[in-house]
Scaffold this motif. Structure first.
Motif, short mmCIF file in Angstrom:
data_model
loop_
_atom_site.label_atom_id
_atom_site.label_comp_id
_atom_site.label_asym_id
_atom_site.label_seq_id
_atom_site.Cartn_x
_atom_site.Cartn_y
_atom_site.Cartn_z
N VAL A 25 55.53 31.39 43.89
CA VAL A 25 56.38 32.24 43.06
C VAL A 25 56.10 32.05 41.57
CG1 VAL A 25 58.77 32.77 42.49
CG2 VAL A 25 58.16 32.15 44.83
N LEU A 26 55.88 30.82 41.14
CA LEU A 26 55.83 30.55 39.71
C LEU A 26 54.44 30.30 39.11
CD1 LEU A 26 58.91 28.20 39.24
CD2 LEU A 26 58.73 30.62 38.72
N PHE A 27 53.53 29.68 39.84
CA PHE A 27 52.25 29.29 39.24
C PHE A 27 51.38 30.52 39.02
CE2 PHE A 27 52.15 24.63 40.92
CZ PHE A 27 53.38 24.41 40.33
N THR A 28 50.77 30.60 37.85
CA THR A 28 50.00 31.77 37.45
C THR A 28 48.57 31.39 37.08
OG1 THR A 28 49.87 33.54 35.81
CG2 THR A 28 50.93 31.53 35.10
N PRO A 29 47.62 32.32 37.22
CA PRO A 29 46.23 32.02 36.84
C PRO A 29 46.05 31.75 35.36
CG PRO A 29 46.34 34.01 38.20
CD PRO A 29 47.75 33.61 37.89
N ALA A 30 47.04 32.04 34.55
CA ALA A 30 46.94 31.82 33.10
C ALA A 30 47.13 30.35 32.72
CB ALA A 30 47.98 32.68 32.38
N GLY A 31 47.13 29.45 33.68
CA GLY A 31 47.40 28.05 33.39
C GLY A 31 46.19 27.20 33.03
N ARG A 32 45.01 27.76 33.07
CA ARG A 32 43.79 26.98 32.80
C ARG A 32 43.70 26.64 31.31
NH1 ARG A 32 39.25 26.78 35.87
NH2 ARG A 32 39.85 28.66 36.99
N VAL A 33 43.43 25.37 31.01
CA VAL A 33 43.19 24.93 29.63
C VAL A 33 41.89 24.14 29.58
CG1 VAL A 33 45.64 24.85 29.01
CG2 VAL A 33 44.52 22.80 29.81
N ASP A 34 41.29 24.10 28.40
CA ASP A 34 40.06 23.32 28.24
C ASP A 34 40.42 21.85 28.00
OD1 ASP A 34 39.78 22.72 25.11
OD2 ASP A 34 40.61 24.74 25.38
N PRO A 35 39.47 20.93 28.23
CA PRO A 35 39.76 19.50 28.10
C PRO A 35 40.30 19.09 26.73
CG PRO A 35 37.72 19.80 29.29
CD PRO A 35 38.13 21.17 28.79
N ASP A 36 39.76 19.67 25.64
CA ASP A 36 40.24 19.29 24.30
C ASP A 36 41.70 19.67 24.11
OD1 ASP A 36 37.78 18.22 23.62
OD2 ASP A 36 37.06 20.08 22.72
N THR A 37 42.07 20.87 24.56
CA THR A 37 43.46 21.30 24.44
C THR A 37 44.37 20.42 25.28
OG1 THR A 37 42.74 23.58 24.08
CG2 THR A 37 45.03 23.26 24.78
N PHE A 38 43.91 20.06 26.48
CA PHE A 38 44.70 19.19 27.34
C PHE A 38 44.95 17.85 26.65
CE2 PHE A 38 45.54 15.99 30.49
CZ PHE A 38 46.30 16.63 31.45
N LEU A 39 43.89 17.21 26.14
CA LEU A 39 44.04 15.90 25.49
C LEU A 39 44.97 15.96 24.29
CD1 LEU A 39 40.43 14.46 25.69
CD2 LEU A 39 42.48 13.61 26.85
N GLN A 40 44.81 17.01 23.48
CA GLN A 40 45.67 17.16 22.31
C GLN A 40 47.13 17.37 22.73
OE1 GLN A 40 44.68 20.51 19.86
NE2 GLN A 40 45.96 19.83 18.17
N SER A 41 47.34 18.20 23.75
CA SER A 41 48.70 18.50 24.20
C SER A 41 49.33 17.32 24.92
CB SER A 41 48.68 19.71 25.15
OG SER A 41 48.20 20.84 24.47
N TRP A 42 48.55 16.55 25.70
CA TRP A 42 49.09 15.42 26.46
C TRP A 42 49.71 14.39 25.52
CZ3 TRP A 42 50.06 14.92 31.50
CH2 TRP A 42 50.35 13.64 32.00
N GLY A 43 49.11 14.19 24.36
CA GLY A 43 49.63 13.22 23.39
C GLY A 43 50.69 13.79 22.47
#
Length: 171
Positions: free
Chosen positions: A47-65
Protein backbone atom coordinates in the motif's frame (compact mmCIF):
# COMPACT_ATOMS: atom_id res chain seq x y z
CA UNK A 1 -13.00 -12.83 -7.83
CA UNK A 2 -12.37 -15.54 -5.28
CA UNK A 3 -13.93 -15.00 -1.91
CA UNK A 4 -12.94 -16.99 1.15
CA UNK A 5 -16.08 -17.68 3.25
CA UNK A 6 -13.91 -17.76 6.40
CA UNK A 7 -13.26 -14.03 5.97
CA UNK A 8 -16.94 -13.10 6.17
CA UNK A 9 -17.74 -11.28 9.39
CA UNK A 10 -21.03 -10.12 10.88
CA UNK A 11 -22.27 -6.70 9.76
CA UNK A 12 -20.99 -3.79 11.81
CA UNK A 13 -23.06 -2.64 14.75
CA UNK A 14 -23.48 0.85 16.11
CA UNK A 15 -20.72 0.11 18.63
CA UNK A 16 -18.23 -1.31 16.12
CA UNK A 17 -14.64 -0.51 16.95
CA UNK A 18 -12.00 0.23 14.35
CA UNK A 19 -9.33 -2.36 13.66
CA UNK A 20 -6.13 -2.07 15.66
CA UNK A 21 -4.21 -4.50 13.47
CA UNK A 22 -1.58 -2.98 11.19
CA UNK A 23 -2.59 -3.41 7.58
CA UNK A 24 -6.04 -4.78 8.29
CA UNK A 25 -8.82 -3.56 6.02
CA UNK A 26 -12.56 -4.03 6.28
CA UNK A 27 -14.60 -4.34 3.10
CA UNK A 28 -18.33 -4.27 2.34
CA UNK A 29 -19.32 -6.04 -0.87
CA UNK A 30 -22.82 -5.30 -2.20
CA UNK A 31 -24.29 -7.94 -4.52
CA UNK A 32 -27.74 -8.98 -5.66
CA UNK A 33 -27.67 -11.46 -2.74
CA UNK A 34 -27.11 -8.75 -0.14
CA UNK A 35 -24.19 -7.02 1.54
CA UNK A 36 -21.25 -9.08 2.75
CA UNK A 37 -18.65 -7.75 5.15
CA UNK A 38 -15.10 -9.07 5.22
CA UNK A 39 -11.83 -8.30 6.91
CA UNK A 40 -8.35 -9.12 5.63
CA UNK A 41 -4.76 -8.06 6.09
CA UNK A 42 -2.83 -6.31 3.34
CA UNK A 43 0.95 -6.08 3.68
CA UNK A 44 1.81 -2.45 4.40
CA UNK A 45 4.57 -2.31 1.79
CA UNK A 46 2.06 -3.02 -0.99
CA UNK A 47 0.00 0.00 0.00
CA UNK A 48 2.67 2.52 0.96
CA UNK A 49 6.08 1.74 -0.57
CA UNK A 50 6.71 3.54 -3.86
CA UNK A 51 9.34 3.25 -6.62
CA UNK A 52 10.35 6.85 -5.85
CA UNK A 53 12.32 5.65 -2.82
CA UNK A 54 15.68 5.03 -4.51
CA UNK A 55 18.55 7.27 -3.33
CA UNK A 56 22.21 7.35 -4.27
CA UNK A 57 24.88 6.36 -1.70
CA UNK A 58 26.07 9.95 -1.09
CA UNK A 59 22.55 11.16 -0.34
CA UNK A 60 21.98 8.18 1.95
CA UNK A 61 25.18 8.85 3.95
CA UNK A 62 24.44 12.55 4.26
CA UNK A 63 20.83 11.89 5.31
CA UNK A 64 21.68 9.04 7.74
CA UNK A 65 23.82 11.42 9.80
CA UNK A 66 21.27 14.24 9.62
CA UNK A 67 20.08 15.20 13.10
CA UNK A 68 16.68 16.21 11.69
CA UNK A 69 15.82 12.53 11.20
CA UNK A 70 14.34 12.76 14.65
CA UNK A 71 12.53 9.41 14.71
CA UNK A 72 14.10 5.97 14.66
CA UNK A 73 12.83 2.50 15.51
CA UNK A 74 14.63 -0.82 15.80
CA UNK A 75 12.92 -4.20 15.50
CA UNK A 76 14.24 -7.75 15.37
CA UNK A 77 12.95 -10.73 13.44
CA UNK A 78 14.18 -14.21 12.64
CA UNK A 79 13.78 -16.83 9.98
CA UNK A 80 14.91 -15.16 6.77
CA UNK A 81 15.28 -17.79 4.07
CA UNK A 82 17.37 -15.64 1.77
CA UNK A 83 21.14 -15.46 1.72
CA UNK A 84 22.19 -11.96 2.72
CA UNK A 85 25.51 -12.50 0.96
CA UNK A 86 24.11 -13.83 -2.33
CA UNK A 87 23.00 -11.84 -5.34
CA UNK A 88 19.36 -12.75 -4.76
CA UNK A 89 18.78 -10.20 -1.98
CA UNK A 90 18.83 -6.98 -4.00
CA UNK A 91 16.36 -8.04 -6.75
CA UNK A 92 14.02 -9.57 -4.15
CA UNK A 93 13.93 -6.31 -2.20
CA UNK A 94 13.58 -4.12 -5.31
CA UNK A 95 10.47 -6.06 -6.35
CA UNK A 96 8.95 -4.71 -3.12
CA UNK A 97 10.21 -1.11 -3.66
CA UNK A 98 13.01 -1.47 -1.09
CA UNK A 99 16.27 -0.26 -2.65
CA UNK A 100 19.72 -1.45 -1.57
CA UNK A 101 22.15 1.46 -1.30
CA UNK A 102 25.16 -0.45 0.09
CA UNK A 103 26.14 -3.77 1.62
CA UNK A 104 28.95 -4.29 4.15
CA UNK A 105 30.45 -7.42 5.69
CA UNK A 106 31.02 -6.95 9.42
CA UNK A 107 32.24 -9.26 12.20
CA UNK A 108 28.68 -10.15 13.20
CA UNK A 109 27.36 -10.85 9.68
CA UNK A 110 26.18 -8.58 6.89
CA UNK A 111 24.70 -5.07 7.03
CA UNK A 112 22.55 -3.85 4.16
CA UNK A 113 21.58 -0.19 3.91
CA UNK A 114 18.28 0.45 2.11
CA UNK A 115 15.99 3.32 1.19
CA UNK A 116 12.22 3.29 0.89
CA UNK A 117 9.78 5.87 -0.46
CA UNK A 118 6.55 6.02 1.53
CA UNK A 119 3.56 7.46 -0.33
CA UNK A 120 1.40 10.10 1.33
CA UNK A 121 3.70 11.11 4.20
CA UNK A 122 6.05 13.64 2.59
CA UNK A 123 5.73 17.38 2.73
CA UNK A 124 3.21 19.45 0.83
CA UNK A 125 -0.56 19.57 0.62
CA UNK A 126 -0.89 16.27 -1.27
CA UNK A 127 1.26 14.34 1.17
CA UNK A 128 4.04 13.55 -1.28
CA UNK A 129 6.62 10.83 -0.79
CA UNK A 130 8.51 10.54 2.48
CA UNK A 131 11.98 9.03 2.50
CA UNK A 132 12.82 6.29 4.97
CA UNK A 133 16.38 5.07 5.48
CA UNK A 134 17.06 1.69 7.03
CA UNK A 135 19.89 -0.52 8.19
CA UNK A 136 19.20 -4.25 7.98
CA UNK A 137 21.63 -6.48 9.93
CA UNK A 138 21.77 -10.20 9.14
CA UNK A 139 23.62 -12.32 11.69
CA UNK A 140 24.86 -15.90 11.16
CA UNK A 141 21.91 -17.39 13.12
CA UNK A 142 19.39 -15.92 10.62
CA UNK A 143 18.29 -13.22 13.04
CA UNK A 144 17.67 -9.87 11.40
CA UNK A 145 17.68 -6.44 13.08
CA UNK A 146 16.00 -3.57 11.21
CA UNK A 147 16.66 0.06 12.20
CA UNK A 148 14.70 2.76 10.36
CA UNK A 149 15.12 6.55 10.44
CA UNK A 150 12.86 9.24 9.01
CA UNK A 151 11.15 12.57 9.58
CA UNK A 152 7.76 11.15 10.52
CA UNK A 153 5.76 10.00 13.51
CA UNK A 154 6.92 7.07 15.59
CA UNK A 155 3.74 5.05 14.97
CA UNK A 156 4.17 5.30 11.20
CA UNK A 157 7.85 4.42 11.54
CA UNK A 158 6.94 1.41 13.69
CA UNK A 159 4.64 0.15 10.94
CA UNK A 160 7.35 0.65 8.32
CA UNK A 161 9.91 -1.21 10.45
CA UNK A 162 7.44 -4.10 10.86
CA UNK A 163 6.78 -4.08 7.09
CA UNK A 164 10.51 -4.26 6.33
CA UNK A 165 10.98 -7.05 8.88
CA UNK A 166 8.05 -8.88 7.32
CA UNK A 167 9.56 -8.56 3.85
CA UNK A 168 12.90 -9.95 5.03
CA UNK A 169 11.14 -12.79 6.85
CA UNK A 170 9.28 -13.87 3.71
CA UNK A 171 12.25 -13.73 1.34
Amino acid sequence: MLFDPNMIIPPPTQTATPSTSTGEIQVALKTSLGIFYARTTVPLHIVLFTPAGRVDPDTFLQSWGDASLNSHITTTTSGSNISSTGGDLEPALEKRNVFVVARRNVDTGVVVFVSVGVDGVGGGAGGGVGRVLAEVRFDPTQNVMVTVKAKMGVEMLKGIAEALAGIVRTL
